[in-house]
Design a protein around this motif. Structure first.
Motif, PDB file in Angstrom:
ATOM      1  N   THR A 337      47.212   9.747  21.237  1.00  0.00           N
ATOM      2  CA  THR A 337      46.101   9.928  20.315  1.00  0.00           C
ATOM      3  C   THR A 337      44.785   9.511  20.965  1.00  0.00           C
ATOM      4  O   THR A 337      44.760   8.751  21.936  1.00  0.00           O
ATOM      5  N   LEU A 338      43.700  10.015  20.387  1.00  0.00           N
ATOM      6  CA  LEU A 338      42.349   9.742  20.868  1.00  0.00           C
ATOM      7  C   LEU A 338      41.446   9.653  19.650  1.00  0.00           C
ATOM      8  O   LEU A 338      41.450  10.540  18.796  1.00  0.00           O
ATOM      9  N   GLU A 339      40.665   8.579  19.554  1.00  0.00           N
ATOM     10  CA  GLU A 339      39.719   8.415  18.458  1.00  0.00           C
ATOM     11  C   GLU A 339      38.382   9.030  18.838  1.00  0.00           C
ATOM     12  O   GLU A 339      37.885   8.805  19.943  1.00  0.00           O
ATOM     13  N   VAL A 340      37.797   9.814  17.930  1.00  0.00           N
ATOM     14  CA  VAL A 340      36.504  10.459  18.170  1.00  0.00           C
ATOM     15  C   VAL A 340      35.597  10.206  16.982  1.00  0.00           C
ATOM     16  O   VAL A 340      36.050   9.897  15.876  1.00  0.00           O
ATOM     17  N   GLU A 341      34.301  10.375  17.221  1.00  0.00           N
ATOM     18  CA  GLU A 341      33.319  10.116  16.168  1.00  0.00           C
ATOM     19  C   GLU A 341      32.173  11.106  16.307  1.00  0.00           C
ATOM     20  O   GLU A 341      31.747  11.434  17.426  1.00  0.00           O
ATOM     21  N   GLY A 342      31.669  11.582  15.163  1.00  0.00           N
ATOM     22  CA  GLY A 342      30.536  12.485  15.164  1.00  0.00           C
ATOM     23  C   GLY A 342      30.945  13.947  15.101  1.00  0.00           C
ATOM     24  O   GLY A 342      32.134  14.304  15.213  1.00  0.00           O
ATOM     25  N   ALA A 343      29.938  14.821  14.949  1.00  0.00           N
ATOM     26  CA  ALA A 343      30.197  16.250  14.800  1.00  0.00           C
ATOM     27  C   ALA A 343      30.399  16.946  16.136  1.00  0.00           C
ATOM     28  O   ALA A 343      31.053  17.984  16.197  1.00  0.00           O
ATOM     29  N   ARG A 349      36.289  20.746  19.994  1.00  0.00           N
ATOM     30  CA  ARG A 349      37.687  21.077  19.670  1.00  0.00           C
ATOM     31  C   ARG A 349      37.806  22.518  19.192  1.00  0.00           C
ATOM     32  O   ARG A 349      38.742  23.246  19.571  1.00  0.00           O
ATOM     33  N   LYS A 350      36.867  22.963  18.371  1.00  0.00           N
ATOM     34  CA  LYS A 350      36.932  24.328  17.855  1.00  0.00           C
ATOM     35  C   LYS A 350      36.728  25.349  18.974  1.00  0.00           C
ATOM     36  O   LYS A 350      37.370  26.402  18.988  1.00  0.00           O
ATOM     37  N   ARG A 351      35.859  25.044  19.915  1.00  0.00           N
ATOM     38  CA  ARG A 351      35.653  25.973  21.025  1.00  0.00           C
ATOM     39  C   ARG A 351      36.869  25.994  21.949  1.00  0.00           C
ATOM     40  O   ARG A 351      37.231  27.043  22.483  1.00  0.00           O
ATOM     41  N   LEU A 352      37.509  24.857  22.137  1.00  0.00           N
ATOM     42  CA  LEU A 352      38.705  24.818  22.977  1.00  0.00           C
ATOM     43  C   LEU A 352      39.850  25.584  22.334  1.00  0.00           C
ATOM     44  O   LEU A 352      40.704  26.136  23.036  1.00  0.00           O
ATOM     45  N   ARG A 353      39.887  25.622  21.013  1.00  0.00           N
ATOM     46  CA  ARG A 353      40.990  26.297  20.328  1.00  0.00           C
ATOM     47  C   ARG A 353      41.042  27.777  20.628  1.00  0.00           C
ATOM     48  O   ARG A 353      42.070  28.418  20.445  1.00  0.00           O
ATOM     49  N   SER A 354      39.945  28.362  21.083  1.00  0.00           N
ATOM     50  CA  SER A 354      39.934  29.792  21.377  1.00  0.00           C
ATOM     51  C   SER A 354      40.808  30.136  22.572  1.00  0.00           C
ATOM     52  O   SER A 354      41.224  31.284  22.746  1.00  0.00           O
ATOM     53  N   GLY A 355      41.109  29.138  23.405  1.00  0.00           N
ATOM     54  CA  GLY A 355      41.914  29.384  24.587  1.00  0.00           C
ATOM     55  C   GLY A 355      41.147  30.001  25.733  1.00  0.00           C
ATOM     56  O   GLY A 355      41.727  30.303  26.784  1.00  0.00           O
ATOM     57  N   VAL A 356      39.837  30.207  25.572  1.00  0.00           N
ATOM     58  CA  VAL A 356      39.008  30.797  26.620  1.00  0.00           C
ATOM     59  C   VAL A 356      38.576  29.700  27.585  1.00  0.00           C
ATOM     60  O   VAL A 356      38.220  28.593  27.169  1.00  0.00           O
ATOM     61  N   LEU A 358      36.073  27.757  29.777  1.00  0.00           N
ATOM     62  CA  LEU A 358      34.636  27.531  29.722  1.00  0.00           C
ATOM     63  C   LEU A 358      34.260  26.470  30.739  1.00  0.00           C
ATOM     64  O   LEU A 358      35.053  25.578  31.044  1.00  0.00           O
ATOM     65  N   THR A 359      33.045  26.562  31.249  1.00  0.00           N
ATOM     66  CA  THR A 359      32.581  25.474  32.102  1.00  0.00           C
ATOM     67  C   THR A 359      32.232  24.280  31.214  1.00  0.00           C
ATOM     68  O   THR A 359      31.971  24.419  30.007  1.00  0.00           O
ATOM     69  N   ILE A 360      32.242  23.104  31.821  1.00  0.00           N
ATOM     70  CA  ILE A 360      31.884  21.903  31.075  1.00  0.00           C
ATOM     71  C   ILE A 360      30.444  22.014  30.584  1.00  0.00           C
ATOM     72  O   ILE A 360      30.121  21.584  29.467  1.00  0.00           O
ATOM     73  N   GLY A 361      29.581  22.626  31.393  1.00  0.00           N
ATOM     74  CA  GLY A 361      28.206  22.839  30.960  1.00  0.00           C
ATOM     75  C   GLY A 361      28.120  23.723  29.735  1.00  0.00           C
ATOM     76  O   GLY A 361      27.331  23.464  28.817  1.00  0.00           O
ATOM     77  N   GLU A 362      28.930  24.791  29.679  1.00  0.00           N
ATOM     78  CA  GLU A 362      28.944  25.670  28.504  1.00  0.00           C
ATOM     79  C   GLU A 362      29.449  24.942  27.271  1.00  0.00           C
ATOM     80  O   GLU A 362      28.932  25.132  26.164  1.00  0.00           O
ATOM     81  N   LEU A 363      30.441  24.113  27.440  1.00  0.00           N
ATOM     82  CA  LEU A 363      30.934  23.324  26.308  1.00  0.00           C
ATOM     83  C   LEU A 363      29.858  22.370  25.813  1.00  0.00           C
ATOM     84  O   LEU A 363      29.698  22.162  24.607  1.00  0.00           O
ATOM     85  N   GLY A 364      29.112  21.777  26.739  1.00  0.00           N
ATOM     86  CA  GLY A 364      28.064  20.846  26.346  1.00  0.00           C
ATOM     87  C   GLY A 364      26.960  21.523  25.557  1.00  0.00           C
ATOM     88  O   GLY A 364      26.526  21.024  24.505  1.00  0.00           O
ATOM     89  N   SER A 365      26.526  22.698  26.011  1.00  0.00           N
ATOM     90  CA  SER A 365      25.450  23.395  25.290  1.00  0.00           C
ATOM     91  C   SER A 365      25.940  23.913  23.951  1.00  0.00           C
ATOM     92  O   SER A 365      25.215  23.876  22.954  1.00  0.00           O
ATOM     93  N   GLY A 366      27.178  24.388  23.892  1.00  0.00           N
ATOM     94  CA  GLY A 366      27.704  24.911  22.634  1.00  0.00           C
ATOM     95  C   GLY A 366      27.988  23.834  21.610  1.00  0.00           C
ATOM     96  O   GLY A 366      27.948  24.085  20.406  1.00  0.00           O
TER      97      GLY A 366
END
Length: 396
Positions: A337-343, A349-356, A358-366
């Motif tokens: 398990t991992l504890e997270v906080e904030g939106a 997590r929602k972007r990772l669920r797509s299975g596509v 992505l670069t870490i930079g793209e995840l950061g901007s999105g």
């Protein structure tokens, strides 16, 4: 036979409708696991100093279980199961034998994942186990299990024959019917709760067995151990019990109460059991267990690797989420398990669920997370094997 996930789910659905909770059965159900991979995990479990672990058992057909199997366990000169079996045939003069390893799957993450995917199809059909399940790998040659039928009144069992052949005699409770099931490589043996059983491993047999608690009372042992672990960390539990005279001194009203140290331990147990933090920890442990399909212990996290914005990542495991208070959540993947906080983390997590990929930079901007906040999060997810690094072609 190898099956795609939809086919596996359909097979489990048919199995549950026909056999689940009814009567013992032997059905074709190849799990796609090879005896060679299983042997490697068993051999690793037997490596020094693990040979003294209670999860390793070795027995012969003539002497029963040996307290010190020593040179009869797999060693460096036994690179594969055939070599090991041939060596034992020479050393034991052809006598039968049985080697089993309990809860060994954590040693091989890929094998653990394969077994998790295998049993997850069943849990999707009948419900997810709330307590840990027990996994056992065994190799045998013309040898029975225990000398007497073993009672399993509160659990059901699934046994895949990965190689060779075996038979099982079963004595279900409350019936006068005795079953004998026979299985060869690619078959699944199942019996519901309330069966005593006697295994007989025949020629070059290798098995995977999953045993699942089936009675509510099994939760008592789990919760009691959980609360006892928390008591050990409590300062009130430190020290040794006092000695008392007998009869113990009476109170002003003449009544004699329970011995002070015992009564104090009972109050501490009740206080910890009723604490909200205990309920939270039980909830979090359930999330971890759900992500492991009950297979505990889970393989440990892998070592951390440095991450930078140009690297590409992709989800590699289901990432479960449970709320944990205002603006907080607990994620679970691969038994951890991992504890997270904030939106921001939820957008990741929602972007990772797509299975596509992505670069870490793209995840950061999105996700509108800074690199200073995002990279530690992704590093934790990578250690838990919830994400994998991929190249420009999408290969891990």
């Amino acid at each position: 036979m190898n099956a795609t996930e939809p086919d596996l789910s359909a097979r489990w659905k048919r199995f549950a409708e026909a056999h689940w909770g009814r009567e013992p059965a032997a059905v074709p159900f190849a799990p796609g696991l090879g005896p060679e991979r299983v042997y490697g995990v068993v051999a690793a479990s037997c490596a020094p100093p693990a040979e003294d672990a209670p999860g390793i058992r070795f027995a012969t057909a003539t002497q029963g279980r040996l307290r010190d199997a020593g040179p009869l366990l797999p060693g460096g000169d036994d690179p594969d199961p055939d070599t090991y079996r041939d060596r034992l045939a020479r050393q034991l003069g052809g006598s039968g034998w049985l080697l089993s390893a309990r809860q060994p799957l954590w040693r091989d993450f890929e094998l653990w994942v394969r077994v998790r995917e295998l049993v997850s199809g069943l849990w999707q059909a009948v419900g997810w186990p709330t307590l840990p399940v027990s996994a056992e790998l065994a190799l045998g040659e013309r040898c029975a299990g225990r000398d007497a039928p073993a009672p399993r009144p509160g659990s059901f069992a699934l046994t895949w024959v990965l190689g060779g052949t075996m038979t099982v005699r079963l004595w279900p409770e409350h019936t006068g019917t005795e079953y004998q099931l026979a299985a060869a490589a690619g078959d699944l043996l199942y019996w519901p709760a309330g069966c005593r059983h006697l295994d007989h491993y025949l020629e070059r047999c290798t098995t995977l067995r999953i045993v699942v608690p089936a009675r509510r009372a099994a939760a008592l042992t789990h919760v009691r151990g959980f609360v006892a672990d928390r008591m050990q960390d409590n300062p009130a539990y430190a020290g040794t019990p006092d000695t008392l005279p007998f009869p113990p001194p009476a109170g002003p009203d003449g009544e004699i109460g329970a011995a002070g140290p015992v009564a104090g331990t009972g109050r501490l147990f009740a206080r910890i059991a009723a604490d909200q933090s205990t309920a939270r920890e039980l909830r979090v442990s359930w999330a971890a267990r759900r992500s492991a399909a009950g297979l505990e212990p889970a393989p440990p996290p892998r070592p951390a690797v440095p991450l930078e914005p140009g690297l590409r990542v992709r989800a590699s495991a289901e990432l479960l989420r449970i709320p944990d208070g205002p603006g907080r959540a607990v994620w679970a993947a691969n038994g951890h398990t991992l504890e997270v906080e904030g939106a921001g983390p939820e957008r990741v997590r929602k972007r990772l669920r797509s299975g596509v990929a992505l670069t870490i930079g793209e995840l950061g901007s999105g996700s509108r997370m800074s690199a200073g906040a995002l990279i530690p999060l992704l590093s934790d997810l990578h250690r838990l094997r919830a994400i994998e690094l991929v190249d420009g072609n999408g290969a891990a």
